[in-house]
Motif scaffolding. Structure first.
Motif, mmCIF file in Angstrom:
data_model
loop_
_atom_site.group_PDB
_atom_site.id
_atom_site.type_symbol
_atom_site.label_atom_id
_atom_site.label_comp_id
_atom_site.label_asym_id
_atom_site.label_seq_id
_atom_site.Cartn_x
_atom_site.Cartn_y
_atom_site.Cartn_z
ATOM 1 N N ALA A 100 0.839 -1.134 0.060
ATOM 2 C CA ALA A 100 -0.020 0.095 -0.033
ATOM 3 C C ALA A 100 0.871 1.189 -0.045
ATOM 4 O O ALA A 100 0.493 2.215 -0.581
ATOM 5 C CB ALA A 100 -0.832 0.052 1.300
ATOM 6 N N GLU A 101 2.109 1.229 0.642
ATOM 7 C CA GLU A 101 2.784 2.289 0.833
ATOM 8 C C GLU A 101 3.576 2.630 -0.461
ATOM 9 O O GLU A 101 3.471 3.997 -0.896
ATOM 10 C CB GLU A 101 4.141 2.004 1.947
ATOM 11 C CG GLU A 101 4.974 3.248 1.873
ATOM 12 C CD GLU A 101 6.225 2.651 2.713
ATOM 13 O OE1 GLU A 101 6.950 3.723 3.224
ATOM 14 O OE2 GLU A 101 6.553 1.584 2.892
ATOM 15 N N SER A 143 -7.623 10.706 -0.300
ATOM 16 C CA SER A 143 -6.780 11.882 0.406
ATOM 17 C C SER A 143 -6.761 13.148 -0.629
ATOM 18 O O SER A 143 -5.802 13.993 -0.238
ATOM 19 C CB SER A 143 -5.542 11.254 0.650
ATOM 20 O OG SER A 143 -4.687 10.852 -0.630
ATOM 21 N N GLY A 163 -3.564 0.997 -1.340
ATOM 22 C CA GLY A 163 -2.877 2.313 -1.354
ATOM 23 C C GLY A 163 -3.639 3.225 -2.591
ATOM 24 O O GLY A 163 -3.604 4.663 -2.546
ATOM 25 N N ALA A 164 -4.091 2.694 -3.733
ATOM 26 C CA ALA A 164 -4.736 3.547 -4.555
ATOM 27 C C ALA A 164 -5.828 4.239 -4.046
ATOM 28 O O ALA A 164 -6.294 5.329 -4.406
ATOM 29 C CB ALA A 164 -5.130 2.734 -5.833
ATOM 30 N N LEU A 208 1.572 6.776 -7.040
ATOM 31 C CA LEU A 208 0.603 7.571 -7.700
ATOM 32 C C LEU A 208 1.023 8.953 -7.563
ATOM 33 O O LEU A 208 0.937 9.644 -8.376
ATOM 34 C CB LEU A 208 -0.587 6.982 -7.403
ATOM 35 C CG LEU A 208 -1.091 5.985 -7.652
ATOM 36 C CD1 LEU A 208 -2.460 5.047 -6.738
ATOM 37 C CD2 LEU A 208 -1.480 5.832 -9.034
ATOM 38 N N LYS A 209 1.444 9.470 -6.326
ATOM 39 C CA LYS A 209 1.700 10.602 -6.002
ATOM 40 C C LYS A 209 2.975 11.202 -6.930
ATOM 41 O O LYS A 209 3.079 12.328 -7.496
ATOM 42 C CB LYS A 209 2.110 10.801 -4.358
ATOM 43 C CG LYS A 209 1.011 10.771 -3.857
ATOM 44 C CD LYS A 209 1.227 11.120 -2.306
ATOM 45 C CE LYS A 209 0.110 11.200 -1.242
ATOM 46 N NZ LYS A 209 0.440 11.418 0.116
ATOM 47 N N GLN A 251 -6.351 4.957 -0.638
ATOM 48 C CA GLN A 251 -5.738 6.287 0.056
ATOM 49 C C GLN A 251 -5.468 7.358 -1.081
ATOM 50 O O GLN A 251 -5.754 8.479 -0.362
ATOM 51 C CB GLN A 251 -4.617 5.656 0.759
ATOM 52 C CG GLN A 251 -4.854 4.654 1.761
ATOM 53 C CD GLN A 251 -3.426 3.898 2.273
ATOM 54 O OE1 GLN A 251 -2.678 3.964 1.732
ATOM 55 N NE2 GLN A 251 -3.610 3.212 3.507
ATOM 56 N N TYR A 252 -5.028 7.114 -2.061
ATOM 57 C CA TYR A 252 -4.579 8.161 -3.103
ATOM 58 C C TYR A 252 -5.980 8.905 -3.324
ATOM 59 O O TYR A 252 -6.004 10.150 -3.354
ATOM 60 C CB TYR A 252 -3.826 7.664 -4.304
ATOM 61 C CG TYR A 252 -3.879 8.685 -5.429
ATOM 62 C CD1 TYR A 252 -2.742 9.578 -5.255
ATOM 63 C CD2 TYR A 252 -4.686 8.640 -6.396
ATOM 64 C CE1 TYR A 252 -2.627 10.429 -6.307
ATOM 65 C CE2 TYR A 252 -4.826 9.786 -7.492
ATOM 66 C CZ TYR A 252 -3.481 10.558 -7.509
ATOM 67 O OH TYR A 252 -3.200 11.690 -8.208
ATOM 68 N N GLY A 259 -6.082 12.981 -4.298
ATOM 69 C CA GLY A 259 -5.360 12.730 -5.320
ATOM 70 C C GLY A 259 -6.025 13.530 -6.715
ATOM 71 O O GLY A 259 -7.247 13.366 -6.698
ATOM 72 N N LEU A 305 0.757 4.074 -3.150
ATOM 73 C CA LEU A 305 0.428 5.394 -2.746
ATOM 74 C C LEU A 305 1.464 6.313 -3.236
ATOM 75 O O LEU A 305 1.333 7.423 -3.872
ATOM 76 C CB LEU A 305 -0.091 5.634 -1.138
ATOM 77 C CG LEU A 305 -0.225 6.977 -0.791
ATOM 78 C CD1 LEU A 305 -1.446 7.710 -1.321
ATOM 79 C CD2 LEU A 305 -0.347 6.861 0.690
ATOM 80 N N ASN A 306 2.604 6.053 -3.009
ATOM 81 C CA ASN A 306 3.830 6.858 -3.316
ATOM 82 C C ASN A 306 3.883 7.030 -4.610
ATOM 83 O O ASN A 306 4.368 7.945 -5.063
ATOM 84 C CB ASN A 306 5.226 6.237 -2.531
ATOM 85 C CG ASN A 306 6.313 6.869 -2.968
ATOM 86 O OD1 ASN A 306 6.800 7.847 -2.509
ATOM 87 N ND2 ASN A 306 6.991 6.447 -4.134
#
Length: 269
Positions: free
Chosen positions: A140-141, A183, A176-177, A147-148, A179-180, A185, A144-145
């Motif tokens: 997940a980390e 949050s 992770g996606a 995608l950012k 979360q993006y 994105g 998310l990272n």
């Protein structure tokens, strides 16, 4: 405008099936059609991928671009591959790249974890990215990272291709996606193809979604919504128009002969 070069056409027909990795043939076709659309609209330039493995998708992106392509993978530094999602091999990657007509001098390789890469490092190498494939670490980390990171380096009208969002084996990618998306994105989905979702700025959603749906209408399964964004489901369902045609041909008297001819073609290619 020429759709794509003879090298890219050969790679789509033959090469991408010969390179070890995970890329559905229709997803390859859809991404190639997207690239042509980006070229038509003057938005196509450098490409990048996190999680190159042996180059199956990266080579497609590289052959379509005349600019520098950025390849990000831990390759031999497998101690950084904490979830053991694939074991990229730099030597095999470069061999495949050359075999299918790629130019290593137009490839910038970052052999490190994407968690250690800042957007400025990519931008300083290649400038803003047109198509960014995210298929790296499956935690997940990492999802998310990555995608950012892709969002921060994307040019206006650029597209991110996210792998394994619906893959049951790697639920952490979905986490992770999500979360993006929740949050804040900036990028939102516009299409779903086998094992891929494609993202862009919402202002470009209707253009990419409807144009590609119309150009590949035989593969259009349905329209849906994902995270509040309209999406086209493409090439996924076996019950779509194209799947129905394939089943009818396979069930016809000519079906076995056509299958033999197809197998003979791939063996000789």
């Amino acid at each position: 405008m020429q759709r794509w070069s003879s090298q890219l056409n050969r790679y789509l027909r033959v090469g991408q099936r010969r390179v070890e990795g995970w890329l559905d043939p229709f997803s390859a076709r859809y991404i190639a059609e997207l690239i042509f659309l980006l070229r038509e609209s003057g938005r196509f330039g450098p490409c990048a991928e996190i999680g190159v493995h042996h180059g199956r998708l990266f080579i497609l992106l590289h052959l379509a671009s005349e600019d520098l392509s950025v390849a990000i993978d831990v390759f031999g530094n497998q101690h950084l591959n904490t979830d053991r999602s694939g074991r990229g091999d730099k030597k095999k990657f470069l061999e495949n790249l050359v075999r299918w007509g790629g130019d290593p001098s137009r490839v910038a390789i970052l052999q490190k974890s994407s968690l250690e890469i800042a957007p400025e490092e990519i931008l300083s190498l290649a400038g803003p990215i047109s198509v960014f494939s995210v298929d790296g670490g499956h935690t997940a980390e990492c999802a998310l990272n990555d995608l950012k990171l892709a969002e921060a380096t994307l040019r206006p009208g650029g597209v991110v291709v996210l792998d394994d969002f619906f893959n049951e084996v790697w639920p952490e990618v979905c986490v992770g996606a999500v979360q993006y998306f929740i949050s804040g994105g900036r990028l939102k989905p516009f299409a779903v193809t086998p094992n891929k979702i494609l993202l862009c700025d919402p202002d470009y959603n209707a253009f990419y979604r409807t144009t590609l749906r119309d150009r590949l209408r035989l593969y259009h399964d349905k329209d849906a919504e994902l995270f509040g964004s309209p999406v086209s489901i493409m090439g996924v369902s076996r019950h779509g128009t194209f799947g129905l045609l394939k089943r009818r041909v396979a069930a016809s008297p000519a079906g076995p002969l056509l299958k033999q001819l197809k197998n003979a073609f791939w063996r000789s290619a």
